[in-house]
Design an enzyme around this catalytic site. Sequence first.
Site, PDB file in Angstrom:
ATOM      1  N   LYS A 132      18.494   8.297 -14.137  1.00 47.51           N
ATOM      2  CA  LYS A 132      18.063   9.325 -13.182  1.00 47.51           C
ATOM      3  C   LYS A 132      18.971  10.546 -13.255  1.00 47.51           C
ATOM      4  CE  LYS A 132      15.733   5.890 -10.488  1.00 47.51           C
ATOM      5  NZ  LYS A 132      15.830   4.774  -9.563  1.00 47.51           N
TER       6      LYS A 132
ATOM      7  N   GLN B  59      19.263   3.226  -4.644  1.00 46.49           N
ATOM      8  CA  GLN B  59      18.824   2.319  -5.700  1.00 46.49           C
ATOM      9  C   GLN B  59      18.693   0.897  -5.146  1.00 46.49           C
ATOM     10  OE1 GLN B  59      17.966   3.262  -8.974  1.00 46.49           O
ATOM     11  NE2 GLN B  59      17.164   1.201  -8.944  1.00 46.49           N
TER      12      GLN B  59
ATOM     13  N   ASP C  63      11.464   8.710  -3.042  1.00 45.93           N
ATOM     14  CA  ASP C  63      10.852   7.469  -3.533  1.00 45.93           C
ATOM     15  C   ASP C  63       9.537   7.162  -2.807  1.00 45.93           C
ATOM     16  OD1 ASP C  63      11.980   6.171  -5.686  1.00 45.93           O
ATOM     17  OD2 ASP C  63      13.541   5.174  -4.518  1.00 45.93           O
TER      18      ASP C  63
END
Length: 280
Positions: free
Chosen positions: A50, A94, A117
């Site tokens: 990322k 994460q 997300d």
Amino acid sequence: MAAMIIDGKALAAKVKEEVRTRAQKLAVRPGLAVIIVGDNPASRVYVNGKKKDCEECGFYSEEHALPGTASQQELLDLIAVLNEREDIDGILVQLPLPGQFNEQEVLRAIRPDKDVDCFHPYNVGKLMIGEDGFLPCTPSGVMRMLEEYGVDVAGKHCVVVGRSNIVGKPQAILMLRKHATVTVCHSRTPDLAEQCRKADVLVAAVGKVGLITADMVKDGAVVIDVAMNRNEQGKLCGDVCYEKVAQKASHITPVPGGVGPMTRAMLMENTLYAAKNHGK
Ligand code: NAP
């Protein structure tokens, strides 16, 4: 005839290039904060990926690495600080988090306008009712692949295998929004093969090597393999028996090089979207 291979890696590069070009037009560059807790090796690989994507898109990014022994409150405090920072447009935690964390509480702590997300209930609700907003990265990556390869799902029968909040459910919603007839299968579906055979577009998102065999696929179906498994040789593979299914399908995604890179590219799309909404 062998299926056309949907090249997720190439398409992801194209999407990121588009994002980079659009980001260059902003007065201030988009910023993404990535939080990693503990030392899960797979999470480390994803976080590094990322950061690299952010560099490629010309974004600012920063990593916050907390030890596996960190507390829920420490993580919530960090998110609270990032929520208020104007240089940070997106916050990504994460997953999975180590066992002592309450993931749902953590995801709800991220301000919805920074929830790149698309896991916050507010954004999931907007997705459900079809309002503009963040789109979840993996399912929207799949939709972008279908679009790019000229597969219009309107009026088609799409079968999604898997009903997780991250992949299966939002995938079904996005397909429904594009006027498909959608069947969602899961571990209690008694006749999985029969359901799959009805699919014009079949999405496998389970996490079981070899689950989708060639006899479960209709001739000419489009087959999207979301899963990321390791086979007995330790090689990365999906749920679909790729070689044989590729002889029947019209289009198929490989693993690796299919949905995975697209998920990352769509995160960049979402970060750009957040930056624009923040007036950048
Ligand atoms: P998950 O939360 O474990 O969900 C798996 C789903 O599969 C569940 O809904 C489960 O049903 C269903 N299932 C399990 N066994 C089944 C069976 N025999 N027949 C039919 N359905 C069955 O997994 P996930 O997070 O959605 O991830 C799915 C896969 O996609 C994993 O391999 C993951 O690594 C991969 N993934 C890839 C990306 C990417 O970017 N490419 C992103 C996210 C995930 P129940 O609900 O009944 O338990």
